[in-house]
Design an enzyme around this catalytic site. Structure first.
Site, PDB file in Angstrom:
ATOM      1  CG  HIS A 179      -1.744   1.206   1.419  1.00 50.10           C
ATOM      2  ND1 HIS A 179      -3.101   1.218   1.176  1.00 50.10           N
ATOM      3  CD2 HIS A 179      -1.439   2.465   1.839  1.00 50.10           C
ATOM      4  CE1 HIS A 179      -3.579   2.427   1.421  1.00 50.10           C
ATOM      5  NE2 HIS A 179      -2.595   3.195   1.837  1.00 50.10           N
ATOM      6  CD  GLU A 180       1.997   3.641   3.709  1.00 46.64           C
ATOM      7  OE1 GLU A 180       2.400   4.708   3.189  1.00 46.64           O
ATOM      8  OE2 GLU A 180       0.925   3.558   4.337  1.00 46.64           O
ATOM      9  CG  HIS A 194       0.692   6.266  -0.682  1.00 48.70           C
ATOM     10  ND1 HIS A 194      -0.426   6.860  -1.232  1.00 48.70           N
ATOM     11  CD2 HIS A 194       0.253   5.611   0.430  1.00 48.70           C
ATOM     12  CE1 HIS A 194      -1.485   6.567  -0.493  1.00 48.70           C
ATOM     13  NE2 HIS A 194      -1.098   5.813   0.513  1.00 48.70           N
ATOM     14  CG  ASP A 200      -4.057   7.003   1.659  1.00 46.27           C
ATOM     15  OD1 ASP A 200      -3.018   7.605   1.977  1.00 46.27           O
ATOM     16  OD2 ASP A 200      -4.130   5.762   1.609  1.00 46.27           O
TER      17      ASP A 200
END
Length: 368
Positions: free
Chosen positions: A74-75, A78, A167
């Protein structure tokens, strides 16, 4: 936040760290999953299986590890989205409440911030779909695929809550910034974040869920820190060290006594000085390092290693370096020559002045 940690490896050129809190939460999460294994199997519609000995814990450990690997991806979403816009990621840290991708900066352009923000949830939703398509209907593989599909879906949805630094809060601010000043958008996003945190905390208390209360506290505190960092970056934008430093600072010889230093500090209203001998910088000495010092002793005995900056460094990067290393002042060198001193007071004064100016612009022109 999260500056400490255990370095693991580099992934796509990004350093991955493990916060020490992770070492505590991982086995606890594994135990929690293991103790609720029958409930999970019932929820997923899987056959109940009798597991004894260490097997429930091992299965819980695999599920917990899968959860944190999902957080890492997930990170990474980004980080890769930010890289597309020329923004590097300093590190990704896994910690007690998930993960943090520390970007060099948040994009100022609303559409870029929007895409960087949604990249993480999109990765989580893609993982949820992948595990759902790969799901098995029995055994350890059945539990793990169903569990990871559920937690990735939950991870994506939770991160879309409209609260900074989640987010959803960044998405909300980016959408606001499409039609109003960024400073005003940040303030409105902060107000909504605080409301969401309070609502989440009250709900956690009502259902007696300490994890939700902890998350609410984190969102409340982190939203303020995120907004303050954004305001700081905007207020110091365009300023360099040479714009704020005290030029031609008073330099002291190492043979000066502590008593003489105190006299000069009162005379010049300065709390710290560079110490120079024959044009060579030996260090710095400040009032904060002289508690219990012998007044007759030379200041050379109380020297502190200096932090060196260049006149061309940005004010924001200077502040970050000073904060990371706990310095209240830094020495500015140009071609090896001492040309100035930059203190946190200089940075704070500039921040306050620029923020007042930005606030005036944010309110727009008055009645004319």
């Amino acid at each position: 936040m999260l500056q400490r940690g255990l370095y693991l490896f580099r992934l796509l050129g990004i350093p991955i760290y493990l916060d020490f809190s992770f070492l505590v939460v991982l086995p606890l999460l594994a135990l929690l999953i293991a103790s609720n294994l029958p409930l999970y199997l019932k929820l997923f519609g899987l056959p109940q299986e009798e597991l004894s000995g260490p097997w429930p814990f091992l299965l819980g450990l695999l599920a917990a590890t899968g959860l944190f690997l999902s957080v890492l991806l997930h990170e990474l979403g980004h980080a890769l989205a930010a890289r597309r816009y020329g923004i590097a990621t300093r590190r990704i840290t896994l910690w007690l409440l998930g993960g943090v991708a520390q970007l060099e900066r948040i994009p100022k352009e609303p559409l870029k911030e929007l895409w960087v923000a949604v990249a993480g949830p999109l990765v989580s939703f893609a993982l949820a779909l992948l595990f759902w398509l790969l799901r098995q209907e029995a055994g350890a593989a059945g539990f793990l695929t169903h569990y990871l599909a559920l937690v990735n879906l939950t991870l994506g949805l939770f991160n879309l809550l409209p609260a900074l630094p989640l987010d959803g809060g960044r998405v909300f601010r980016a959408l606001l910034a499409l039609r109003k000043p960024h400073l005003q958008a940040t303030r409105q996003a902060l107000a909504l974040s605080q409301a969401v945190a309070l609502a989440l905390g009250l709900f956690g208390l009502l259902v007696m869920n300490p994890f939700l209360v902890l998350m609410a506290f984190f969102v409340y505190m982190a939203s303020r820190a995120d907004a303050e960092a954004t305001l700081l970056a905007q207020a110091l934008e365009g300023l360099k060290v040479k714009d704020l430093m005290t030029q031609d600072p008073i330099a002291l010889p190492p043979s000066l006594t502590v008593a003489e230093l105190l006299e000069r500090s009162l005379l010049h209203k300065v709390s710290g000085f560079p110490v120079v001998e024959e044009g060579r910088v030996l260090g710095v000495v400040g009032l904060e390092g002289l508690e219990g010092a012998d007044p007759r002793a030379p200041i050379a005995r109380y020297l502190q290693p200096p932090l060196f900056l260049s006149p061309e460094d940005t004010a924001l990067s200077a502040l970050e370096r000073m904060a990371e290393r706990g310095y209240t002042r830094a020495l500015v060198l140009e071609e090896g020559r001492l040309v100035g001193v930059l203190s946190k007071t200089d940075l704070l004064r500039a921040f306050q002045a620029r923020l007042l100016g930005l606030s005036s612009l944010d309110r727009g022109p008055g009645p004319g």
